[in-house]
Design a protein around this motif. Structure first.
Motif, short mmCIF file in Angstrom:
data_model
loop_
_atom_site.label_atom_id
_atom_site.label_comp_id
_atom_site.label_asym_id
_atom_site.label_seq_id
_atom_site.Cartn_x
_atom_site.Cartn_y
_atom_site.Cartn_z
N THR B 166 0.85 -1.20 0.00
CA THR B 166 0.00 0.00 0.00
C THR B 166 0.89 1.25 0.00
N GLY B 167 0.32 2.37 -0.43
CA GLY B 167 0.99 3.67 -0.34
C GLY B 167 2.34 3.69 -1.01
N ASP B 168 3.31 4.33 -0.38
CA ASP B 168 4.67 4.35 -0.91
C ASP B 168 5.66 4.12 0.21
N LEU B 169 6.89 3.76 -0.16
CA LEU B 169 7.88 3.33 0.83
C LEU B 169 9.12 4.22 0.82
N GLY B 170 9.82 4.23 1.93
CA GLY B 170 11.11 4.93 2.02
C GLY B 170 11.02 6.36 2.51
N ALA B 171 9.81 6.93 2.49
CA ALA B 171 9.66 8.35 2.85
C ALA B 171 9.97 8.60 4.32
N ALA B 172 9.53 7.69 5.19
CA ALA B 172 9.74 7.90 6.63
C ALA B 172 11.23 7.92 6.94
N TYR B 173 11.98 7.05 6.26
CA TYR B 173 13.42 6.99 6.50
C TYR B 173 14.10 8.29 6.06
N LEU B 174 13.70 8.82 4.90
CA LEU B 174 14.32 10.07 4.45
C LEU B 174 13.85 11.25 5.29
N GLY B 175 12.63 11.18 5.81
CA GLY B 175 12.18 12.19 6.78
C GLY B 175 13.10 12.21 8.00
N LEU B 179 15.46 15.29 9.43
CA LEU B 179 15.35 15.77 10.81
C LEU B 179 16.69 15.67 11.54
N GLU B 180 17.39 14.58 11.29
CA GLU B 180 18.71 14.39 11.93
C GLU B 180 19.70 15.44 11.44
N ARG B 181 19.64 15.74 10.14
CA ARG B 181 20.58 16.73 9.59
C ARG B 181 20.30 18.11 10.18
N GLU B 182 19.01 18.46 10.23
CA GLU B 182 18.67 19.78 10.78
C GLU B 182 19.08 19.88 12.24
N LYS B 183 18.99 18.76 12.95
CA LYS B 183 19.40 18.76 14.35
C LYS B 183 20.90 19.04 14.47
N GLN B 184 21.69 18.41 13.62
CA GLN B 184 23.14 18.63 13.66
C GLN B 184 23.47 20.08 13.31
N VAL B 185 22.78 20.62 12.31
CA VAL B 185 22.99 22.02 11.93
C VAL B 185 22.65 22.93 13.10
N PRO B 260 6.70 1.37 -5.05
CA PRO B 260 6.14 2.73 -5.07
C PRO B 260 6.97 3.67 -4.20
N ILE B 261 7.49 4.70 -4.82
CA ILE B 261 8.34 5.67 -4.13
C ILE B 261 7.88 7.07 -4.52
N ASP B 262 7.65 7.90 -3.53
CA ASP B 262 7.16 9.26 -3.78
C ASP B 262 8.26 10.13 -4.41
N ASP B 263 7.83 11.16 -5.17
CA ASP B 263 8.80 12.08 -5.79
C ASP B 263 9.69 12.75 -4.75
N GLN B 264 9.11 13.14 -3.63
CA GLN B 264 9.93 13.77 -2.58
C GLN B 264 11.00 12.82 -2.07
N THR B 265 10.64 11.54 -1.99
CA THR B 265 11.61 10.54 -1.53
C THR B 265 12.76 10.45 -2.53
N ALA B 269 16.51 11.37 -1.53
CA ALA B 269 17.46 10.27 -1.64
C ALA B 269 18.67 10.71 -2.46
N ASP B 270 18.42 11.42 -3.56
CA ASP B 270 19.48 12.00 -4.38
C ASP B 270 20.40 12.84 -3.53
N GLU B 271 19.80 13.73 -2.78
CA GLU B 271 20.53 14.68 -1.95
C GLU B 271 21.42 13.97 -0.92
N PHE B 272 20.92 12.89 -0.36
CA PHE B 272 21.69 12.16 0.66
C PHE B 272 22.54 11.04 0.03
#
Lengths: 342, 342
Positions: B166-175, B179-185, B260-265, B269-272
């Motif tokens: 169902t839905g799409d996968l991987g988004a929660a992990y990239l979220g 969040l971890e990156r912003e915390k370090q910043v 199924p992978i969302d565009d935002q994911t 993912a590219d960025e990381f």
């Protein structure tokens, strides 16, 4: 910001209860506010209770063997089901483990859990395992059942009911004092031999491996007795009596000389300069059952050595009284109602 | 002594399962080994699932708002009930709190819990509150129900079944990575503004406030479809697929281009510099449903935008394969099977 200590654990539970909306499902008979939730499953009522035990708060692995801890964790949950006049059927065990625990430690813990499941006739059906940053966390949920006409709440006691308690009280608290003292002696001099002689064994056992009183539930069912109210003694007699009185809108008189206290408890209380009655009232962790019955029902229980009548309920909810041998009357308060601990 | 990491979480659960004796009660249909335990309660099957969340292991209050945490803690438990093709009815919440939490923090947490209870039509019926030495601990147990002829296990899939998600996968992990990156910043320079723009909001929401797919359960019931097997995606697609294959004795082929992978994911993912397929396979916390249906049943679902066919089951349990667009076939492994974490 309000410190948790200003409202206490009981205040916090009351706050959560008040903010909880009424049930959406008609089968939910009783939610927050008793020893277990109650569901209408057709023939019987279903029961669900849960308890969390945290290392450093509820137990000290310096002197608590993991096997006993596993047994106790199950027993305290089963005790909540017994307090509804019910019997347990299934349970789940969730554990949080820090990296210092080897596989063998988990084996030992589960040995105790399985022993308790066998003793109380419960199926271990699931749970969760997770890492923890700080020691051992145990969270158990237990499902039980009770015939509909026998379910027993805290809130249905009436004036003149006889207040009964099973077994004896205060022993688990003195067992804890003994274990704590031996730990301090050991920390001061690791070559010291522990002074936990045979005549203390009952107290130690009451602390480390308490028993849930499902035997009493079977007996009540056999006698066809439905108590007017029931609760298990986890936080001390005072706290539990206050729960029944507050939720039933009654007062109470209990007689200090009637409170059942074991000889070992008397001896150890002397040694620690604690009043054994105070240990019974505020010590906690006895996991006996405190219940009330109509006076005319009490005859059926009067000759039962495992049950003691300690007083009666009164009509004035402001008068919750301990009457001493000397004729003194002192109001009963409960530590658990002020502090956020345990 | 054996270190827990040598057997891993899955090994530990298997060890506990093997040591657990057969059920004592005939109403216990399924114990340890699926998303929830199953009980025969007459008309329906009863379900019981439980999950423990520990601060510093499962969540970081540096960026997880307590209200979202409360919602998520309920959702992940409801997701376990959905994975049995069931719907939740009641739940209990136990919390361990260190002294740094004010009453208002508990209010916020329960606001999220109540919001989730309303969203998933569940009654909050009890729990436990306790002190903790180290932050917040949440342990939730949820009771659910499923019509007997619709209950869905992990172990009943067959070769040739269509694998659906169902839905799409991987988004929660990239979220979580965001969040971890912003915390370090933020830790490096507390005056920095967070860079969590609108186009990232889906990923953040998937991490902080995932949804349990009870909508899919309702749909399956309405269509009269009983999947041959089902599990929720909490540890990543790879881990969950291995569970179904191992417990059903099948192999599997999934096609990477079908996942199924969302565009935002994709963008994040590219960025990381992470493969989005790896995020889907091993990231976890998507709380989507992975299920299998007989090929002839799949027609009823083929036009459903919320469900994607990603492959099929095979007869050889040794072949669990990811097939790439380029024609490559790589065996699927799962991180969760080696490490004791999460």
């Amino acid at each position: 910001m309000t410190d948790l200590t200003t409202i206490g654990e009981i205040g916090l539970i009351e706050r959560i209860r008040q903010a909880t909306p009424p049930p959406l499902h008609s089968e939910t008979v009783q939610g927050i506010g008793d020893d277990a939730a109650v569901f209408d499953w057709g023939n019987d009522y279903g029961l669900l209770a849960t308890d969390m035990l945290v290392e450093g708060i509820h137990f000290d692995l310096g002197y608590v063997p993991l096997k006993h801890l596993g047994f106790k964790a199950v027993a305290v949950n089963v005790s909540d089901i017994a307090a509804m006049n019910g019997l347990p059927v299934q349970l789940t065990v969730s554990i949080g483990l820090s990296s210092r625990f080897p596989v063998e430690a988990v084996d030992e813990l589960y040995e105790g859990i399985r022993a308790a499941c066998a003793a109380y006739n419960v199926d271990l059906v699931g749970g969760d395992t997770t890492a923890s940053r700080s020691g051992l966390i145990l969270s158990i949920s237990v499902l039980g059942k009770v015939p509909k006409d026998l379910v027993t709440y805290r809130s249905t006691a009436q004036p003149n009911d006889v207040i009964c308690v099973t077994g004896d009280l205060g022993a688990a608290y003195l067992g804890l004092q003994l274990l704590e003292r031996e730990k301090q002696v050991f920390l001061a001099d690791p070559n010291m031999q522990p002074n936990l002689s045979e005549e203390r064994s009952y107290l130690i056992q009451r602390q480390l491996r308490p028993d849930a009183r499902t035997d009493i539930v079977h007996e009540l069912h056999d006698l066809g007795i439905r108590p007017t109210a029931m609760i298990d003694v986890s936080d001390g007699l005072a706290s539990e009596l206050l729960h029944i009185c507050r939720q039933s809108g009654t007062g109470a008189v209990i007689f200090d000389e009637n409170i059942p206290i074991d000889d070992q408890t008397h001896l150890a209380a002397d040694e620690f300069s604690i009043s054994p009655v105070t240990a019974a009232l505020n010590g906690g962790e006895d996991y006996e059952l405190l219940f009330t019955v109509r006076p005319q029902e009490f005859d059926k229980l009067a000759n039962n050595a495992r049950i003691t009548a300690i007083g009666y309920l009164t009509a004035d909810p402001k008068q919750i009284i301990l009457a001493t041998k000397a004729g003194q009357q002192t109001p009963i308060r409960a530590q658990g109602w002020e502090n956020f601990m345990k």
